[in-house]
Design a protein around this motif. Structure first.
Motif, PDB file in Angstrom:
ATOM      1  N   LEU A 287     119.215  78.604  38.848  1.00 38.45           N
ATOM      2  CA  LEU A 287     117.859  78.378  39.353  1.00 38.45           C
ATOM      3  C   LEU A 287     117.436  79.495  40.302  1.00 38.45           C
ATOM      4  CD1 LEU A 287     117.980  74.538  40.062  1.00 38.45           C
ATOM      5  CD2 LEU A 287     117.303  75.717  37.975  1.00 38.45           C
ATOM      6  N   PRO A 288     116.089  79.624  40.458  1.00 36.58           N
ATOM      7  CA  PRO A 288     114.986  78.900  39.811  1.00 36.58           C
ATOM      8  C   PRO A 288     114.773  79.336  38.356  1.00 36.58           C
ATOM      9  CG  PRO A 288     114.292  79.851  41.932  1.00 36.58           C
ATOM     10  CD  PRO A 288     115.591  80.491  41.554  1.00 36.58           C
TER      11      PRO A 288
ATOM     12  N   ALA B 246     101.792  75.417  39.245  1.00 31.34           N
ATOM     13  CA  ALA B 246     100.763  76.425  39.486  1.00 31.34           C
ATOM     14  C   ALA B 246      99.793  76.466  38.314  1.00 31.34           C
ATOM     15  CB  ALA B 246     101.386  77.804  39.687  1.00 31.34           C
ATOM     16  N   ARG B 247      98.498  76.470  38.642  1.00 29.02           N
ATOM     17  CA  ARG B 247      97.484  76.670  37.597  1.00 29.02           C
ATOM     18  C   ARG B 247      97.336  78.143  37.283  1.00 29.02           C
ATOM     19  NH1 ARG B 247      92.333  72.726  39.044  1.00 29.02           N
ATOM     20  NH2 ARG B 247      93.504  70.957  39.860  1.00 29.02           N
ATOM     21  N   GLU B 248      97.386  78.962  38.337  1.00 25.06           N
ATOM     22  CA  GLU B 248      97.291  80.410  38.179  1.00 25.06           C
ATOM     23  C   GLU B 248      98.596  81.035  38.624  1.00 25.06           C
ATOM     24  OE1 GLU B 248      93.887  82.161  40.031  1.00 25.06           O
ATOM     25  OE2 GLU B 248      92.594  80.452  39.561  1.00 25.06           O
ATOM     26  N   ASP B 249      99.013  82.086  37.920  1.00 21.72           N
ATOM     27  CA  ASP B 249     100.295  82.718  38.212  1.00 21.72           C
ATOM     28  C   ASP B 249     100.395  83.152  39.671  1.00 21.72           C
ATOM     29  OD1 ASP B 249     100.334  82.418  35.484  1.00 21.72           O
ATOM     30  OD2 ASP B 249     101.141  84.404  35.066  1.00 21.72           O
ATOM     31  N   ARG B 250      99.321  83.684  40.217  1.00 22.90           N
ATOM     32  CA  ARG B 250      99.402  84.252  41.561  1.00 22.90           C
ATOM     33  C   ARG B 250      99.715  83.198  42.618  1.00 22.90           C
ATOM     34  NH1 ARG B 250      94.479  83.948  44.613  1.00 22.90           N
ATOM     35  NH2 ARG B 250      92.784  82.973  43.429  1.00 22.90           N
TER      36      ARG B 250
ATOM     37  N   PHE C  33     107.624  85.648  40.662  1.00 22.67           N
ATOM     38  CA  PHE C  33     107.017  84.384  40.246  1.00 22.67           C
ATOM     39  C   PHE C  33     108.064  83.282  40.068  1.00 22.67           C
ATOM     40  CE2 PHE C  33     104.329  87.819  38.651  1.00 22.67           C
ATOM     41  CZ  PHE C  33     103.068  87.431  39.075  1.00 22.67           C
ATOM     42  N   ILE C  34     109.346  83.642  40.118  1.00 22.93           N
ATOM     43  CA  ILE C  34     110.414  82.677  39.835  1.00 22.93           C
ATOM     44  C   ILE C  34     111.407  82.658  41.005  1.00 22.93           C
ATOM     45  CG2 ILE C  34     112.174  81.977  38.173  1.00 22.93           C
ATOM     46  CD1 ILE C  34     110.651  83.583  36.042  1.00 22.93           C
ATOM     47  N   ARG C  35     112.241  83.673  41.098  1.00 24.22           N
ATOM     48  CA  ARG C  35     113.271  83.683  42.150  1.00 24.22           C
ATOM     49  C   ARG C  35     112.680  83.649  43.555  1.00 24.22           C
ATOM     50  NH1 ARG C  35     115.139  84.220  46.349  1.00 24.22           N
ATOM     51  NH2 ARG C  35     117.072  85.235  47.012  1.00 24.22           N
ATOM     52  N   MET C  36     111.593  84.383  43.788  1.00 30.31           N
ATOM     53  CA  MET C  36     111.048  84.473  45.139  1.00 30.31           C
ATOM     54  C   MET C  36     110.388  83.169  45.574  1.00 30.31           C
ATOM     55  SD  MET C  36     109.124  87.838  46.671  1.00 30.31           S
ATOM     56  CE  MET C  36     107.430  87.399  46.279  1.00 30.31           C
ATOM     57  N   VAL C  37     110.111  82.260  44.645  1.00 35.33           N
ATOM     58  CA  VAL C  37     109.598  80.939  45.017  1.00 35.33           C
ATOM     59  C   VAL C  37     110.623  80.214  45.896  1.00 35.33           C
ATOM     60  CG1 VAL C  37     108.932  78.680  44.101  1.00 35.33           C
ATOM     61  CG2 VAL C  37     108.102  80.776  42.998  1.00 35.33           C
ATOM     62  N   ALA C  38     111.911  80.508  45.699  1.00 38.43           N
ATOM     63  CA  ALA C  38     112.958  79.845  46.468  1.00 38.43           C
ATOM     64  C   ALA C  38     113.102  80.407  47.868  1.00 38.43           C
ATOM     65  CB  ALA C  38     114.295  79.958  45.731  1.00 38.43           C
ATOM     66  N   GLY C  39     112.676  81.648  48.090  1.00 33.81           N
ATOM     67  CA  GLY C  39     112.810  82.223  49.423  1.00 33.81           C
ATOM     68  C   GLY C  39     113.096  83.704  49.388  1.00 33.81           C
ATOM     69  N   ALA C  40     113.415  84.243  50.557  1.00 35.48           N
ATOM     70  CA  ALA C  40     113.610  85.683  50.733  1.00 35.48           C
ATOM     71  C   ALA C  40     114.796  86.178  49.915  1.00 35.48           C
ATOM     72  CB  ALA C  40     113.812  85.999  52.208  1.00 35.48           C
ATOM     73  N   MET C  41     114.827  87.507  49.709  1.00 32.39           N
ATOM     74  CA  MET C  41     115.881  88.080  48.856  1.00 32.39           C
ATOM     75  C   MET C  41     116.196  89.501  49.285  1.00 32.39           C
ATOM     76  SD  MET C  41     113.364  88.257  45.634  1.00 32.39           S
ATOM     77  CE  MET C  41     112.010  89.432  45.637  1.00 32.39           C
ATOM     78  N   ASP C  42     117.472  89.794  49.295  1.00 28.26           N
ATOM     79  CA  ASP C  42     117.938  91.129  49.663  1.00 28.26           C
ATOM     80  C   ASP C  42     118.024  91.984  48.407  1.00 28.26           C
ATOM     81  OD1 ASP C  42     118.776  93.197  51.190  1.00 28.26           O
ATOM     82  OD2 ASP C  42     120.681  92.316  51.792  1.00 28.26           O
ATOM     83  N   TYR C  43     116.872  92.468  47.980  1.00 27.77           N
ATOM     84  CA  TYR C  43     116.757  93.275  46.758  1.00 27.77           C
ATOM     85  C   TYR C  43     117.226  94.707  46.994  1.00 27.77           C
ATOM     86  CZ  TYR C  43     114.328  95.567  42.817  1.00 27.77           C
ATOM     87  OH  TYR C  43     114.000  96.300  41.711  1.00 27.77           O
TER      88      TYR C  43
ATOM     89  N   LYS D 154     100.137  88.265  37.254  1.00 22.76           N
ATOM     90  CA  LYS D 154     100.348  87.769  35.900  1.00 22.76           C
ATOM     91  C   LYS D 154     101.816  87.975  35.573  1.00 22.76           C
ATOM     92  CE  LYS D 154      99.241  86.229  31.746  1.00 22.76           C
ATOM     93  NZ  LYS D 154      98.893  84.798  31.530  1.00 22.76           N
ATOM     94  N   LEU D 155     102.510  86.883  35.289  1.00 26.19           N
ATOM     95  CA  LEU D 155     103.935  86.913  35.038  1.00 26.19           C
ATOM     96  C   LEU D 155     104.305  88.005  34.041  1.00 26.19           C
ATOM     97  CD1 LEU D 155     106.701  85.339  35.415  1.00 26.19           C
ATOM     98  CD2 LEU D 155     106.072  84.140  33.302  1.00 26.19           C
ATOM     99  N   GLY D 156     105.188  88.898  34.454  1.00 29.29           N
ATOM    100  CA  GLY D 156     105.667  89.958  33.580  1.00 29.29           C
ATOM    101  C   GLY D 156     104.736  91.132  33.439  1.00 29.29           C
TER     102      GLY D 156
END
Length: 665
Positions: A195-196, A278-282, A492-502, A578-580
């Protein structure tokens, strides 16, 4: 290991039951658009609709105890209560300083001292089990299922290693992979999904499935069945026997498991199962569901917690040039990093893997080339904090002593790596590490770990998580790996869960046909401006500067910009997405705004509406892809000009490009 009992256990709680007399309970979101229906009979099922659009078909919910008792089978409701909450909560070290929390809640209490709590927000559903029993409770399995009204498109990250249908081998993974897009019935039932994950309904709604408040419980995986449009939960059983091994003997490998997934207290609330809508991707770029659902901070005084940037050594392979010493893991190199950080307002320097003696799993054994006390004192004099990398077993085996020892020395925190599991023992470790480090005023950045589940709100000294297919992958990934498309999918997916050390910030940049993996002098896919924009688009309270100080000093304009970008924010506005395909985000810090935009491999022009900026006299310092950025990805144009009177900013991005701006007056 004989997997037949394991696979049987993983499916026990979701055996269908014949429907008999039923009671139906419903709950609507505060704005009235979402509605969940809970049907209680021989089994409990949950459905979700948006107006007349079904989002989740009736999906089974239950929990099986070790002794075979099923919470949710032939359940009898003894009390049903509803309440509503509408408040604002403080959110330091986050993408905004205040978070609105508005929801309606349904609490069902059942005979047998258990309950279910359902929360419906305007942007999603969350539910959780509760139990009110004495002593220890062992959970054999939990039925978590998401049934969909049609065979929808899913965008999911499979576990990257392990063998099909051998879940034990897949439970050991780093939670890093690109995304697979397929209809739900086309997903490989032998591969676990971490997940996510995202499901796109034919009507346009997007659902992101994840979880929150994971304390004392294993993490959730999903899998398809190859036949019906449904995703079912899978959990790693509790470890019974572990053995030291793995990367440099810094990991604990599970050799045998118990017949249950969790051993926990009998009076508790269990993790939230969440469906973000979400109705809209953003809308997914500025969602607060996981933060809202997490318990409040357990640290009363957070004034010592200092987010910021980190000069990082490992990605750039300690490569310095134009110096009169041999660069590497030694004091001369780290003093150079410290001086670089001090001169440029960078808050931290990290000593990544290599400062402690290899394969000893003992953080008290420092290599002879490093005088750690001298480095910490040298950094302190220059207002720079030192963060130490630590392998999981080396850190966990003597945590109290390790943390207190380095805290007394003046080290500011740890980057703990290579957990590579999410069973209950590892989840318990995260919470214990957060508490122990907080007691000694130490920061934590977890790597080799699953997605965030709200721990950073509960223990805000946990300033970042990995669980992302980050820029480190460009050191070794083949040309077939498409990091650029991942970059405009993952938020749009992973960042919904929270911060990330990219770990963005590469100064070597490659157009699509020019990328190749070079471990010791790595490059990024996409343009220079893309790297700048990622400091704004990606959420990261503790944010790495991945490249060499020498490379940054050769690029003073770009480095000056990213060194000044804040890492926590007062306000976030999702401008476009827009996703992707594309992303554009604006973030406010004090009286200054930053705008970041990314595109996929398509060149793109976008008009960004900044009409929310109050008053006139705004100026825009921008970094745009240069005319030849599609050929030489380092090509950019930096300019300063007034914001147009209509406050609409026209942005042009090259293939794999980006745009970054600072707006001030």
């Amino acid at each position: 290991m004989n997997l037949k009992p394991l696979l049987l256990m993983l499916g026990l709680a979701c055996i269908p039951a014949t429907l008999a007399a039923q009671k139906i309970y419903s709950l609507s979101s505060p704005d009235g658009n979402l509605r969940t229906t809970v049907t209680v009979g021989e089994e409990i099922r949950v459905a979700l609709d948006a107006g007349d659009t079904p989002l989740l078909a009736p999906s089974p919910v239950s929990m099986t105890l070790e002794d075979g008792e099923v919470l949710g089978r032939n359940a009898r409701v003894v009390r049903a209560e509803k309440n509503s909450v509408d408040r604002t909560i403080a959110s330091p070290f986050y993408k905004k300083s205040r978070v609105g929390e508005r929801y309606n809640q349904l609490t069902l209490s059942f005979r047998g001292d258990f309950g279910l709590v359902f929360r419906l927000y305007d942007d999603g559903l969350a539910y959780r089990f509760t139990t009110d029993r004495e002593g220890t409770l062992r959970i054999g399995d939990e039925c978590v299922a998401f049934s969909f009204p049609a065979d929808c498109r899913a965008v999911v990250p499979y576990v990257a290693r392990g063998r099909d249908f051998d879940f034990e081998s897949q439970f050991f993974n780093s939670f890093e992979n690109t995304y697979t897009t397929a209809r739900i019935t086309e997903l490989n039932p032998g591969r676990l999904i971490f997940l996510p994950a995202l499901v796109e309904l034919d009507g346009g709604y997007k659902l992101v499935i994840t979880e929150a408040d994971l304390e004392g419980y294993p993490g959730l995986y999903l899998r398809g069945n190859g036949e019906t449009p449904e995703l079912r939960g899978v959990f790693a059983p509790y470890p019974k026997r572990e053995e030291q091994g793995g990367h440099n003997r810094l990991q604990m490998l599970v050799r045998e498991r118990e017949g249950y997934i969790a051993s926990t207290v009998g009076k508790r609330a269990f993790p939230w199962r969440t469906v973000v809508v979400a109705r809209e991707d953003r809308e997914l770029l500025d969602n607060d569901m996981i933060y809202r659902l997490a318990p409040e901070s357990r640290i009363e005084d957070t004034s010592w917690i200092r987010p910021g940037k980190v000069a990082w050594d490992w990605w750039n392979d300690w490569n310095l040039y134009g110096v009169d010493f041999e660069a590497g893991i030694n004091n001369e190199t780290y003093k150079y990093y410290i001086d670089f950080a001090s001169r440029n307002g960078v808050e931290y320097v990290i000593l990544d893997e290599g400062w402690a003696v290899n394969e000893k799993a003992d953080l008290m054994q420092v290599v002879p080339e490093i005088d750690l006390r001298e480095l910490v004192a040298y950094a302190r004099e220059r207002n720079v904090g030192i963060i130490l990398w630590a392998g999981y077993h080396a850190f966990e085996r003597d945590m109290e002593q390790v943390v207190s020892h380095f805290a007394r020395m003046g080290v500011k925190g740890f980057k703990v790596d290579f957990m590579d599991r999410d069973d209950q023992k590892i989840v318990d470790f995260l919470y214990r590490a957060a508490r122990v480090c907080a007691e000694h005023r130490m920061l934590l950045d977890f790597h080799g770990i699953f997605k965030p589940t709200g721990l950073s709100r509960t223990w805000p000294n946990v300033v970042n998580y990995e669980g992302v297919f980050g820029l480190e992958q460009m050191k070794w990934s083949p040309e077939t790996v498409d990091q650029v498309t991942y970059d405009v999918t993952m938020p749009f997916i992973r960042m919904v869960a929270g911060a990330m050390d990219y770990t963005q910030g590469a100064m070597r940049n490659a157009a699509r046909r020019n990328y190749r993996p070079v471990n010791t002098e790595p490059m990024s896919q996409g343009t220079r401006c893309r790297q700048l924009a990622e400091y704004i688009v990606f959420e990261s309270p503790l944010n790495m500067l991945c490249d060499s100080p020498s490379n940054y000093l050769e690029e003073p304009e770009c480095f000056g910009f990213i060194a000044a970008v804040p890492t926590v924010w007062d306000r976030t506005v999702a401008l476009d997405g827009k996703l992707g395909e594309r992303i554009a985000v604006a973030r406010q810090s004090g009286d200054m705004w930053y705008v970041g935009a990314l595109t996929n491999w398509d060149a793109r022009e976008a008009v960004l509406d900044l009409s929310f900026l109050e008053g006139d006299g705004w100026k825009v310092e921008s970094f745009s892809d240069g005319r030849n950025a599609h050929r030489a990805a380092c090509d950019y144009v930096m300019r300063t000009e007034p914001l147009p009177a209509d406050k609409k900013l026209t942005v042009r991005m090259a293939p794999g490009g980006g745009f970054a701006a600072r707006i001030y007056r």
